[in-house]
Design an enzyme around this catalytic site. Structure first.
Site, PDB file in Angstrom:
ATOM      1  N   HIS A 207      -0.789  -0.215  -1.002  1.00 28.98           N
ATOM      2  CA  HIS A 207       0.138  -1.322  -1.238  1.00 28.98           C
ATOM      3  C   HIS A 207       1.202  -1.450  -0.158  1.00 28.98           C
ATOM      4  CE1 HIS A 207       2.510   2.077  -2.627  1.00 28.98           C
ATOM      5  NE2 HIS A 207       3.574   1.318  -2.516  1.00 28.98           N
TER       6      HIS A 207
HETATM    7  C1  UD1 Z   1       7.910  -1.338  -4.293  1.00 32.57           C
HETATM    8  C2  UD1 Z   1       8.698  -0.387  -3.380  1.00 32.57           C
HETATM    9  C3  UD1 Z   1       7.754   0.658  -2.811  1.00 32.57           C
HETATM   10  C4  UD1 Z   1       6.985   1.364  -3.914  1.00 32.57           C
HETATM   11  C5  UD1 Z   1       6.250   0.310  -4.742  1.00 32.57           C
HETATM   12  C6  UD1 Z   1       5.452   0.903  -5.858  1.00 32.57           C
HETATM   13  C7  UD1 Z   1      10.583  -1.402  -2.157  1.00 32.57           C
HETATM   14  C8  UD1 Z   1      11.059  -1.868  -0.843  1.00 32.57           C
HETATM   15  N1  UD1 Z   1       9.277  -1.105  -2.247  1.00 32.57           N
HETATM   16  O1  UD1 Z   1       6.966  -2.036  -3.477  1.00 32.57           O
HETATM   17  O2  UD1 Z   1       8.522   1.634  -2.111  1.00 32.57           O
HETATM   18  O3  UD1 Z   1       6.075   2.277  -3.348  1.00 32.57           O
HETATM   19  O4  UD1 Z   1       7.236  -0.579  -5.288  1.00 32.57           O
HETATM   20  O5  UD1 Z   1       4.776  -0.092  -6.548  1.00 32.57           O
HETATM   21  O6  UD1 Z   1      11.383  -1.295  -3.074  1.00 32.57           O
HETATM   22  N2  UD1 Z   1       4.735  -7.861  -8.225  1.00 32.57           N
HETATM   23  C9  UD1 Z   1       4.162  -8.263  -9.394  1.00 32.57           C
HETATM   24  N3  UD1 Z   1       4.571  -7.667 -10.553  1.00 32.57           N
HETATM   25  C10 UD1 Z   1       5.519  -6.711 -10.581  1.00 32.57           C
HETATM   26  C11 UD1 Z   1       6.107  -6.322  -9.377  1.00 32.57           C
HETATM   27  C12 UD1 Z   1       5.703  -6.896  -8.202  1.00 32.57           C
HETATM   28  O7  UD1 Z   1       3.305  -9.123  -9.433  1.00 32.57           O
HETATM   29  O8  UD1 Z   1       5.841  -6.210 -11.677  1.00 32.57           O
HETATM   30  C13 UD1 Z   1       4.272  -8.462  -6.944  1.00 32.57           C
HETATM   31  C14 UD1 Z   1       5.084  -9.656  -6.529  1.00 32.57           C
HETATM   32  O9  UD1 Z   1       4.225 -10.532  -5.909  1.00 32.57           O
HETATM   33  C15 UD1 Z   1       6.041  -9.071  -5.511  1.00 32.57           C
HETATM   34  C16 UD1 Z   1       5.163  -7.999  -4.864  1.00 32.57           C
HETATM   35  O10 UD1 Z   1       4.342  -7.509  -5.924  1.00 32.57           O
HETATM   36  O11 UD1 Z   1       6.508 -10.006  -4.614  1.00 32.57           O
HETATM   37  C17 UD1 Z   1       5.929  -6.879  -4.260  1.00 32.57           C
HETATM   38  O12 UD1 Z   1       6.828  -6.288  -5.208  1.00 32.57           O
HETATM   39  P1  UD1 Z   1       8.149  -5.518  -4.690  1.00 32.57           P
HETATM   40  O13 UD1 Z   1       8.900  -4.955  -5.824  1.00 32.57           O
HETATM   41  O14 UD1 Z   1       8.892  -6.380  -3.733  1.00 32.57           O
HETATM   42  O15 UD1 Z   1       7.561  -4.358  -3.791  1.00 32.57           O
HETATM   43  P2  UD1 Z   1       6.294  -3.393  -3.967  1.00 32.57           P
HETATM   44  O16 UD1 Z   1       5.290  -3.760  -2.947  1.00 32.57           O
HETATM   45  O17 UD1 Z   1       5.873  -3.262  -5.388  1.00 32.57           O
END
Ligand code: UD1
Length: 369
Positions: A207
């Site tokens: 991811h």
């Molecule tokens: C975040 C953390 C990363 C961690 C990861 C574990 C930061 C900078 N990154 O990354 O260190 O390893 O979590 O998962 O804080 N989304 C959903 N549902 C959710 C959450 C996210 O659909 O419940 C999707 C959305 O499209 C969102 C994308 O995932 O834009 C990224 O989510 P985000 O929280 O920004 O970062 P992660 O890639 O999950």
């Protein structure tokens, strides 16, 4: 009145670190706590499931920030957590790991003179292109109590000029959760439920922006998983970020329909993940937590990164850095399949008692202020 600490969680990897600390604080009985969920992760499969199975109490406060750009997400957390701090300030704020929620809540707190403790302090990949590295550097610079999981973290903090009395090597709280859940995980026998009874299989996750945000890289990695799965079936729980990127780049079909031996699933609960990882022949991942977990359960880990902030998983654990280099990944895969992989040695303080040490350090710190 007991001092009250805020325990901040926002994203999936925080929950496994929060659970043992909540338990240890409750047992010790000399502090009270408030669980603050920022809402960085919001899908039930990335959230509620973990609270249920790890026995974490329902959050006392939910900031409901959701997704956004880094600046949007961080700004929303800052504003909403500050509002809470102004209304009902805690004696201290405890943040975990390296996600956006970690740095945002730490910053809101110190600006209002609420001291911050950081669990999993000091880890450094020395790669400032990683959002987590920025979060780690900033959080450690403003925290007053730095609770460290492995010796490299102590060295890094000293090198950055942080004085010794702030740094405490307490071990790895994530491993507390692994050891607590091990028996339940085994009994779930998730591989059998996926039709893999008695078969060797691999387990993959990815991811990180560096692997999934670039079409070329993601395409290479997905095709490689597909190729390797012809020899060893691979279970691949797909992170929402990866699924969204794959669809955007026209690679969605690989994930939507899977391949005969590439078993693509949605995000998995903790116990199913641990069950699958413990029983697997090898893991391919860019997750920090999985590098640690495979090192403890003794499963070879092909780490899909150029660097790691957890070097002990390479020197004493089971991890090898293979980046997203096809040749290195294929070679490491062959090494595992042909029995050429070192055995891990036990890592000091990754013993299931790190949560107790965190609770003790928190009480002593607050008593001495
Ligand atoms: C975040 C953390 C990363 C961690 C990861 C574990 C930061 C900078 N990154 O990354 O260190 O390893 O979590 O998962 O804080 N989304 C959903 N549902 C959710 C959450 C996210 O659909 O419940 C999707 C959305 O499209 C969102 C994308 O995932 O834009 C990224 O989510 P985000 O929280 O920004 O970062 P992660 O890639 O999950």
């Amino acid at each position: 009145m007991k001092p009250m600490v805020d325990l901040v969680a926002g994203a999936r990897p925080n929950f496994m670190k929060l659970a043992p600390v909540v338990r240890a604080i409750s047992m010790a009985g000399d502090l009270s706590y408030r669980i603050v969920h920022t809402g960085q992760h919001y899908d039930p499969s990335m959230n509620d499931v973990f609270f249920d199975e790890l026995g974490i109490p329902v959050p006392d406060v939910h900031l409901e920030v959701g997704s956004g750009t880094h600046a949007q997400q961080t700004a929303k957390i800052l504003e909403r957590y500050e509002e809470l701090l102004l209304k009902e300030p805690p004696s201290a704020t405890v943040v975990f790991g390296d996600v956006n929620s970690t740095v945002a809540c730490a910053l809101a707190a110190v600006k209002l003179a609420v001291p911050v403790a950081h669990v999993e302090a000091g880890l450094r990949s020395f790669d400032r292109g990683m959002p987590e590295e920025i979060n780690r550097l900033l959080t450690d610079a403003i925290a007053e109590l730095l609770l460290v999981s492995e010796p490299s973290g102590v060295e890094n903090l000293r090198r950055e000029g942080i004085s010794d009395h702030k740094i405490k090597l307490v071990g790895n709280v994530m491993i507390d959760t692994l050891l607590t859940q091990a028996e339940i995980a085994r009994s779930r026998d998730t591989a059998t439920r996926l039709g893999l009874a008695g078969r060797a299989y691999g387990f993959a996750t990815m991811h990180r922006p560096s692997n999934v945000d670039d079409p070329e890289t993601l395409s290479v990695l997905l095709r490689l998983l597909d190729e390797l799965s012809a020899e060893l079936p691979i279970v691949f729980p797909v992170h929402p970020r990866t699924l969204t990127a794959a669809k955007r780049f026209g690679l969605g079909d690989i994930l939507a329909h899977g391949r005969p031996n590439l078993i693509c699933l949605g995000p998995l609960p903790y116990n199913d993940t641990l069950s699958l990882v413990s029983g697997s022949r090898l893991v391919l991942t860019d997750s920090g937590g999985l590098q640690e977990e495979t090192s403890v359960v003794g499963v070879p880990c092909l780490t899909l990164r150029e660097n790691t902030e957890r070097p002990i998983t390479v020197t004493q654990g089971t991890s090898r850095l293979v980046g997203n280099d096809i040749l290195k990944i294929r070679e490491a895969f062959r090494d595992v399949m042909e029995g050429r992989w070192g055995q891990p040695t036990p890592i000091p303080l990754w013993d299931g008692k790190a949560g107790d040490r965190v609770a003790k350090e928190l009480s002593e710190w607050l008593a001495s202020r």
